[in-house]
Design a protein around this motif. Structure first.
Motif, mmCIF file in Angstrom:
data_model
loop_
_atom_site.group_PDB
_atom_site.id
_atom_site.type_symbol
_atom_site.label_atom_id
_atom_site.label_comp_id
_atom_site.label_asym_id
_atom_site.label_seq_id
_atom_site.Cartn_x
_atom_site.Cartn_y
_atom_site.Cartn_z
ATOM 1 N N ARG A 229 0.847 -1.193 0.000
ATOM 2 C CA ARG A 229 0.000 0.000 0.000
ATOM 3 C C ARG A 229 0.880 1.239 0.000
ATOM 4 N N ASP A 230 0.455 2.244 -0.786
ATOM 5 C CA ASP A 230 1.200 3.493 -0.790
ATOM 6 C C ASP A 230 0.627 4.455 0.245
ATOM 7 N N SER A 231 1.094 5.687 0.220
ATOM 8 C CA SER A 231 0.676 6.668 1.225
ATOM 9 C C SER A 231 -0.809 6.999 1.143
ATOM 10 N N SER A 232 -1.407 6.770 -0.021
ATOM 11 C CA SER A 232 -2.840 7.030 -0.166
ATOM 12 C C SER A 232 -3.676 5.774 0.079
ATOM 13 N N ASP A 233 -3.041 4.731 0.585
ATOM 14 C CA ASP A 233 -3.703 3.476 0.928
ATOM 15 C C ASP A 233 -4.173 2.698 -0.295
ATOM 16 N N SER A 234 -3.576 2.964 -1.452
ATOM 17 C CA SER A 234 -3.865 2.188 -2.652
ATOM 18 C C SER A 234 -2.871 1.041 -2.770
#
Length: 480
Positions: A229-234
Motif C-alpha cells: 500500500r502506498d501513502s494514499s492506501d492504494s
C-alpha cells in the motif's frame, strides 16, 4: 565442448513430483546448529538436516505441486510447447519457524524441464546447507541464528556493507549463502551425466522471508513482485527483482567481454539473444541461467543477483512467477488479480487463468508458454480475512536494497525503468518480418525439435528462450 553435460542430484535416489508429506525432523525455533553444540552433536544434527532427494516428498511443510500451505498458494499450467518446463516450491520453517523459502524455476531447451526440477529439488537444500555451515563456523554474523533485523538503508549496496566496519555483516552472510548455493548447483549440473544440459537450462527466482526480512537471489527472467500500500492506501506493485536478460547494458557488456555475441534477429528486433562467437547458435534470450554450458565460457553466468528488503506493515504479499505470466500481464495487473482473488488459496490459480486468457486474446496464433505462480502472504494467514475492498492499483518504484554480487565495476542501478514491466519476448504475427533465407531449428518444451523444422516469423508467435538446439560441432571448430 561437444561432451554431454548434465544434471545431478545429491544421491542416486530420484524424487517424485508429489506434494509435501509427513515425517522428517522438526527444526528448532531459535537456531541450528547452536554454537555451544559444535562438535559431534553438531555434525550428527547437521547430517540429519541435509535431506536426501529420495525423501523430498516427506520433507514437512513443503509443497511443490498445485495447492496451498499455511501462508502460500502455488499453481502451474502447461502451455502449448510440450511438457511443462516450469517448477516451483514453498518450504515453510526453512531455517527457523518464522522462515519461508519460495522459488520458481523456468526451464528451457530440450531438457529444460529436467533441469528446472533438479534445481527445485536441490537448490533449497544447498542454501540450507550453506546457511548452517555459516552458523556452525561460529562467526559473529551467524551467532544470532539469522534472526537479526537488517538496518541498512534502501540505497545501500553490498559493497558498502562489506567495506564499512560499522555496518552489520549480516547481509554479506546471506548474500554469500545465496551465491555459494547457486554456484554449487551449477557445478553439480555440469558434472553429472544423467541429463544433457549443454544447451538446456533454467531460470530461478528464490526468496527467504524471515521475520520482517526478505532475502532474494535470482537469475534469468522469472520475477518477484510485491503487493503493498502506498501513502494514499492504494495497492501498488513493487518489482523486487530485475529480468536478467541480454538487453540490459551491463549484462550485454559482460557477455561481449567474454567474446559472446548479443544481437536480435531481424524478424524479432525486440528480443536480444546470446550467440556463440563462431556460430549463430543457440540464441539464448537470457543473460544468466543454470545449465546452458555451451555459453558459460562466453558470458552467460549462474551467479545470482542478491536483494534485501525490510518489510513494513504496508506490505501484503509477494508474487513469484515465470515469464509466461509476465509476457502478457503487467506487474500492476498481477497485483490487482491477487488482491481481488475470491480466496487467498485460489490467488495463484486465478493469476495463471488470467494469463492464459491474455495469451489467447493478445497472441491467438502463438504457442502459449508455461505459467507458474507462487503467492506468499506476508501476514502468514490463509483465507481468514473478509472480502477485500476495491482499491486503486498504481505503479511504484522498488526502493529495496539491490546488489549485483559478481560485478563491482558495474555502476548501474539494477532497477532500470525501461526493463521493469514486460519481458518483450513475444512476437506478434502481424509485427514479424520474414527474413529471406532464414531457417532456424526450434526446440519446443521437452519434446525437442525436428531437424528439418523451419521456423519463420510469419508463421505465428513461438515463445522460446533458446531458438536452436546446438549441434555437436568439433573442438577444432570451436578453437578457430
Amino acid at each position: 565442448m561437444g561432451s554431454c553435460i548434465s544434471t545431478v542430484s545429491f544421491t542416486s535416489g530420484s524424487s517424485s513430483s508429489g506434494g509435501g508429506g509427513g515425517g522428517g525432523e522438526r527444526r528448532s525455533s531459535s537456531c541450528f546448529p547452536l554454537r555451544s553444540h559444535r562438535n559431534k552433536r553438531t555434525k550428527a544434527s547437521f547430517s540429519k538436516q541435509i535431506i536426501n532427494l529420495e525423501q523430498l516428498p516427506q520433507i514437512p511443510n513443503q509443497i511443490f505441486t498445485n495447492g496451498k500451505s499455511r501462508t502460500s498458494c502455488i499453481y502451474t499450467q502447461q502451455g502449448r510447447k510440450g511438457i511443462n518446463q516450469d517448477a516451483m516450491v514453498v518450504w515453510e520453517e526453512f531455517v527457523s519457524e518464522d522462515a519461508i523459502f519460495c522459488g520458481v524455476f523456468d526451464g528451457h531447451g530440450p531438457h529444460g524441464h529436467l533441469v528446472a526440477r533438479k534445481v527445485r529439488e536441490a537448490l533449497p537444500l544447498k542454501l540450507l546447507s550453506f546457511l548452517q555451515s555459516q552458523e556452525s563456523t561460529g562467526n559473529d554474523a551467524g551467532s544470532n541464528c539469522f534472526n537479526r533485523k537488517v538496518k541498512t538503508g534502501s540505497g545501500d549496496s553490498l559493497a558498502s556493507v562489506k567495506d564499512s566496519p560499522s555496518e552489520d555483516p549480516y547481509l554479506s552472510l546471506w548474500s554469500d549463502a545465496f551465491v555459494k548455493s547457486y554456484k554449487a548447483m551449477d557445478k553439480e549440473l555440469r558434472s553429472h551425466s544423467t541429463v544433457d544440459c549443454f544447451c538446456s537450462g533454467s531460470t530461478a527466482v528464490t526468496l527467504v522471508k524471515q521475520g520482517l526480512n526478505l532475502f532474494m537471489g535470482y537469475i534469468g527472467d522469472s520475477r518477484a513482485v510485491l503487493g503493498s500500500r502506498d501513502s494514499s492506501d492504494s495497492i501498488v506493485a513493487v518489482q523486487l527483482t530485475v529480468d536478467l536478460k541480454p538487453d540490459l547494458p551491463r549484462e550485454a557488456e559482460r557477455i561481449k567481454r567474454c567474446k559472446g555475441r548479443v544481437f536480435a534477429l531481424q524478424d524479432e528486433p525486440e528480443v536480444q539473444r546470446v550467440w556463440l562467437p563462431f556460430d549463430d547458435a543457440p540464441g539464448l534470450a537470457m543473460a544468466r541461467a543454470f545449465g546452458d554450458f555451451c555459453l558459460k565460457d562466453y558470458g552467460v553466468i549462474s551467479v545470482p543477483e542478491f536483494s534485501h528488503r525490510l518489510l513494513t506493515e504496508r506490505d501484503h504479499f509477494v508474487v513469484l512467477a515465470s515469464d509466461g505470466v509476465w509476457d502478457v500481464l503487467s506487474n500492476e495487473e498481477v497485483v490487482e488479480i491477487v488482491f481481488m482473488a475470491p480466496t487467498r488459496s485460489s490467488a495463484a490459480r486465478v493469476v495463471v487463468e488470467s494469463a492464459v486468457r491474455e495469451w489467447k486474446l493478445k497472441y491467438p496464433t502463438s504457442k502459449m508458454d508455461d505459467c507458474a505462480v507462487v503467492c506468499l502472504y506476508l501476514d502468514g494467514k490463509m483465507d481468514s480475512e473478509s472480502e477485500p475492498e476495491e482499491l486503486s492499483i498504481s505503479a511504484a518504484t522498488n526502493h529495496s536494497y539491490h546488489s549485483q554480487v559478481n560485478e563491482s565495476d558495474d555502476g548501474q542501478n539494477p532497477a532500470e525503468s525501461s526493463y521493469l514491466q514486460r519481458n518483450f519476448t513475444v512476437r506478434s504475427a502481424e509485427d514479424s518480418n520474414l527474413v529471406s533465407g532464414t531457417a532456424i531449428e526450434i526446440v519446443e518444451g521437452g519434446e525437442g525439435g525436428s531437424e528439418d523444422h523451419n521456423w519463420l516469423g510469419l508463421e505465428g508467435v513461438t515463445r522460446v528462450n533458446s531458438l536452436v538446439q546446438l549441434p555437436r560441432f568439433s573442438q577444432e571448430r570451436a578453437n578457430t
